[in-house]
Motif scaffolding. Structure first.
Motif, short mmCIF file in Angstrom:
data_model
loop_
_atom_site.label_atom_id
_atom_site.label_comp_id
_atom_site.label_asym_id
_atom_site.label_seq_id
_atom_site.Cartn_x
_atom_site.Cartn_y
_atom_site.Cartn_z
N THR A 101 1.38 -1.15 -0.31
CA THR A 101 -0.36 -0.37 0.25
C THR A 101 1.15 1.11 -0.20
N PRO A 102 2.41 1.30 0.34
CA PRO A 102 2.43 2.22 0.78
C PRO A 102 3.31 2.44 -1.42
N LEU A 103 3.57 1.50 -1.35
CA LEU A 103 3.82 2.37 -2.82
C LEU A 103 3.25 2.77 -3.89
N PRO A 104 1.80 3.10 -4.00
CA PRO A 104 0.66 4.11 -4.77
C PRO A 104 1.53 5.41 -3.94
N VAL A 105 1.40 5.84 -2.97
CA VAL A 105 1.81 6.95 -1.93
C VAL A 105 3.12 7.38 -2.66
N VAL A 106 4.38 6.86 -2.64
CA VAL A 106 5.52 6.97 -3.19
C VAL A 106 5.71 6.93 -4.67
N PHE A 107 4.67 6.91 -5.08
CA PHE A 107 4.28 7.28 -6.30
C PHE A 107 3.49 8.74 -6.73
N PHE A 122 1.02 11.94 -19.42
CA PHE A 122 1.85 11.21 -20.39
C PHE A 122 1.90 9.63 -19.44
N VAL A 123 2.44 10.66 -18.55
CA VAL A 123 2.79 9.51 -17.12
C VAL A 123 1.57 8.67 -16.88
N GLN A 124 0.58 9.23 -16.48
CA GLN A 124 -0.08 9.21 -16.21
C GLN A 124 -1.64 8.28 -16.70
N THR A 125 -1.56 8.88 -17.85
CA THR A 125 -2.31 7.69 -18.73
C THR A 125 -1.93 6.39 -19.05
N THR A 126 -0.54 5.93 -18.62
CA THR A 126 -0.35 4.71 -18.99
C THR A 126 0.25 4.09 -18.05
N THR A 127 0.72 4.83 -16.91
CA THR A 127 0.25 3.71 -15.48
C THR A 127 -0.96 3.71 -15.19
N VAL B 20 17.03 11.58 -10.62
CA VAL B 20 16.01 10.09 -10.53
C VAL B 20 14.88 10.03 -10.72
N ASN B 21 13.86 10.94 -10.79
CA ASN B 21 12.38 10.96 -10.63
C ASN B 21 12.26 10.46 -11.79
N PHE B 22 12.84 11.62 -12.66
CA PHE B 22 12.33 10.77 -13.93
C PHE B 22 12.34 9.82 -14.98
N ILE B 23 13.60 9.54 -13.98
CA ILE B 23 13.44 8.12 -14.52
C ILE B 23 13.15 6.77 -13.85
N THR B 26 9.61 6.97 -15.99
CA THR B 26 10.52 6.39 -17.27
C THR B 26 10.26 4.97 -17.03
N VAL B 27 10.58 4.12 -16.39
CA VAL B 27 10.65 3.19 -15.36
C VAL B 27 9.57 2.35 -15.07
N ALA B 28 8.33 3.21 -14.99
CA ALA B 28 6.70 2.99 -14.75
C ALA B 28 6.38 2.75 -15.82
N VAL B 29 6.72 4.40 -16.86
CA VAL B 29 5.62 3.91 -17.96
C VAL B 29 6.03 2.71 -18.75
N PHE B 30 7.62 2.20 -18.99
CA PHE B 30 8.01 1.10 -19.75
C PHE B 30 7.63 0.18 -19.10
N LEU B 31 7.34 -0.22 -17.84
CA LEU B 31 6.95 -0.71 -17.24
C LEU B 31 5.38 -1.41 -18.09
N CYS B 32 3.98 -0.55 -17.81
CA CYS B 32 2.77 -0.27 -18.33
C CYS B 32 3.09 -0.99 -19.54
N MET B 33 3.59 -0.19 -20.09
CA MET B 33 3.56 -0.14 -21.75
C MET B 33 3.82 -0.75 -22.80
N TYR B 34 4.80 -1.15 -22.26
CA TYR B 34 6.19 -2.19 -22.63
C TYR B 34 5.32 -3.81 -23.54
N PRO B 35 4.83 -4.18 -22.36
CA PRO B 35 4.08 -5.54 -22.62
C PRO B 35 3.23 -5.52 -23.48
#
Lengths: 315, 300
Positions: A101-107, A122-127, B20-23, B26-35
């Motif tokens: 559960t802390p993971l979404p908080v960190v994100f 872009f990040v919000q749409t994809t994740t 660090v944040n950008f990286i 980018t990793v999060a986006v990659f994990l969600c989109m690459y599959p």
């Protein structure tokens, strides 16, 4: 003309407001009947935990229902080792879920620090997209990655490592971890939205004051952002706790296979298995009923806790 | 000038954090989109080459897997069932839920609290799979298209969302319309519905994705192939790898120029086809999804 006369009589008797109120209630009646037929009639089906039900028997055929007393509850006791195993799987998966559960908080905190507006969108749409695909689709994707001939095996072979002959999907030692990972993959971006909203809701003067006082970014996050999200986190955590018996059926149904059965059968799956594979309707109904009642008790407990801690209810 | 100053103020720590944040992002986006990307390129590759590994782009580009699905499965029909149920479901669900939500905002209603709670409680009190199954069967909804339509007309969660929104609409608007002689339904259709557009859009998005993704009703209660949805078609396709492989043996007898097929390619292509409608509309509707979460934070 006559109708109008009657209406005015009714209005005179009860008053205009009461008549209007009655009209609204009458308009709501079809909805109430509908909800009763769809959601309450199945609840009456809980009677079959103490009555026998034969396949093909008419539903709620009161004349032909045989009372069996507590037979199904005795069965629950007699099969307790099986029930404990299922309960163990359920609690392991829920416990792992709570750990995450802390993971979404960190994100959410990291997400909030993104500077570019377009990149942010872009990040919000994809994740958040994985949250909106069905578990069948997730299974299709997971199959491509974790089956015998999947992506992971192909990569391993390229490095000269021979992957396990069952693939990760058939590996009983990895099943909890894999399901945990997939659950996180599907939901972390979506779960983060509520925390992102909470961060946006923090009074911006607090951030300004911190900057004036010379706090750096990390200090600001730790002393302002984190306490600002905490109440929301507590609510989400309590809700998750009240949901520990519910892992969701779809995921475990999809990823079930005989090789991993021992560790993947959670309560939601077991209710299905007893009902539709073993075809023991009354026992399945009993299990489902107990699960529902326990969940409600948990929800009330969490609600009470929330009232005590925050002075506010969650439901 | 001011801008220059503030950029200079950006400390080293802050810049490091940005990187660090950008990286991380980018990793999060990659994990969600690459599959998704991997499935797309694999299903567009020549199976023989693909099985040795594809990473970024298709190898030996071919759309044969997709052609095969169109020609050899019930895909067209399943697509029709899924699309039509999604449309009908969404419209009915919106009408039912919004009408009921507006109804329970009427303070004059007799037994209002009881009726509202009677509906909302169903969110927490699930009867379970078997009671649902025998109830639907006793209504003769099994093996009927109505199974996809009737159970979704009123949804407690959507009622909460819409009701919360309607309560924020200034009461004066409604009152002045009432003064002009507009009745309940007229106010609902002319004032409440148009003003609730944002939340209606949000609920429409949730309801349609939910309808597109649902499969349990199909799996448990509608065995007839005429009622097969895209989701169940995908489920069957993934689970019948062996049958698929056998049926494709004829296809494997290579006619000149024809490309061989593998069960993997078929599965991935089917997965992509099942997820494509959601992926196509998602970026455009994403803001409505998000709005719902924010609204949902307000309790019923």
């Amino acid at each position: 003309m006559q109708g109008r006369g009657e209406e005015s009589l009714l209005v005179r008797r009860l008053g205009r407001r009461r008549v209007r109120g009655l009209k609204y209630t009458l308009l709501a009646v079809p909805f109430v009947i509908y909800i009763f037929a769809m959601n309450y009639v199945p609840l009456i089906g809980w009677l079959y935990s103490v009555f026998d039900y034969k396949l093909g028997q008419r539903f709620l055929d009161f004349g032909n229902m045989v009372f069996v007393g507590l037979d199904n509850f005795k069965k629950l006791y007699n099969e307790r080792s099986e029930v404990m195993r299922v309960l163990r799987n359920t609690l392991v998966m829920s416990g792992l879920g709570l750990l995450a559960t802390p993971l979404p908080v960190v994100f959410a905190i990291l997400f909030n620090e993104i500077k570019g507006k377009h990149f942010k969108k872009f990040v919000q749409t994809t994740t958040t997209l994985p949250n909106f695909i069905s578990w069948i689709t997730v299974y299709g994707i997971a199959f491509a990655f974790f089956s015998v001939n999947g992506f992971v095996s192909t990569v391993l072979r390229q490095f000269g490592i021979e992957p396990s002959p069952t693939g990760i999907l058939g590996d009983v030692d990895k099943v909890w971890f894999l399901q945990w990972f997939l659950g996180i993959w599907k939901s972390f971006g979506w779960s983060a939205i509520i925390y992102i909203a909470a961060i946006v809701g923090i009074d911006s003067e607090l951030f300004d004051a911190a900057r004036v006082d010379g706090a750096d970014k990390l200090q600001t996050i730790w002393h302002i952002t984190v306490p600002g999200i905490l109440p929301t986190y507590v609510v989400m955590f309590l809700l998750a706790v009240s949901n520990i018996l519910t892992n969701g059926f779809d995921q475990y149904f999809m990823f079930y296979n005989p090789l991993v059965a021992d560790r993947i059968e959670v309560l939601d799956y077991y209710v299905y298995k007893v009902g539709f594979i073993i075809n023991d309707y009354p026992y399945s109904i009993t299990l489902g009923m107990l699960k529902s009642l326990l969940s409600i008790a948990l929800l009330f407990t969490a609600n009470g806790l929330s009232k005590k801690i925050r002075g506010d209810a969650i439901v | 000038m001011r801008r220059n100053k503030s950029t200079m103020k950006v400390s080293r720590q802050e810049r490091a954090l940005q990187v660090v944040n950008f990286i991380c992002m980018t990793v999060a986006v990659f994990l969600c989109m690459y599959p998704f990307w991997y499935l797309i390129i694999y299903s567009l590759s020549d199976p023989a080459q693909a099985s040795r590994g594809v990473w970024l782009l298709p190898k030996g580009f071919t759309i044969y897997a997709y052609q095969w699905i169109m020609e050899n499965t019930n895909f067209g029909h399943a697509f029709l069932i899924s699309t039509s149920r999604t449309l009908i479901n969404t419209v009915l669900c919106l009408l039912g839920s919004s009408l009921f939500a507006y109804l329970v905002t009427q303070r004059d209603m007799i037994a209002r609290k009881f009726i509202y709670r009677f509906v909302i409680i169903t969110m927490y009190l699930g009867a379970g799979l078997v009671p649902y199954y025998i109830t639907m069967k006793s209504y003769h909804l099994n093996n009927s298209y109505l199974l996809y339509i009737i159970p979704g007309i009123l949804n407690a969660y959507y009622v909460i969302l819409i009701k919360t929104f309607i309560e924020q609409i200034p009461a004066s608007l409604e009152e002045s319309a009432r003064m002009d002689g507009a009745g309940f339904f007229k106010v609902y259709a002319r004032i409440i519905l148009p003003l609730s557009k944002p939340i209606i859009a949000t609920v429409a998005v949730y309801a349609s994705v939910g309808a597109w993704n649902s499969w349990q009703d199909n799996y448990l209660l509608a065995q007839s192939p005429k009622l097969q949805t895209v989701q169940l078609l995908l489920y069957n396709c993934i689970n019948q790898a062996q049958v698929l492989a056998d049926s494709m043996k004829q296809g494997l007898v290579q006619a000149p120029g024809a490309v061989a097929l593998s069960a993997e390619t078929i599965k991935m292509a089917t997965t992509i086809v099942a997820v494509l409608p959601v992926m196509m509309v998602y970026p455009f509707l994403q803001k409505y999804f998000v709005k719902g979460v924010m609204m949902g934070a307000v309790k019923g």
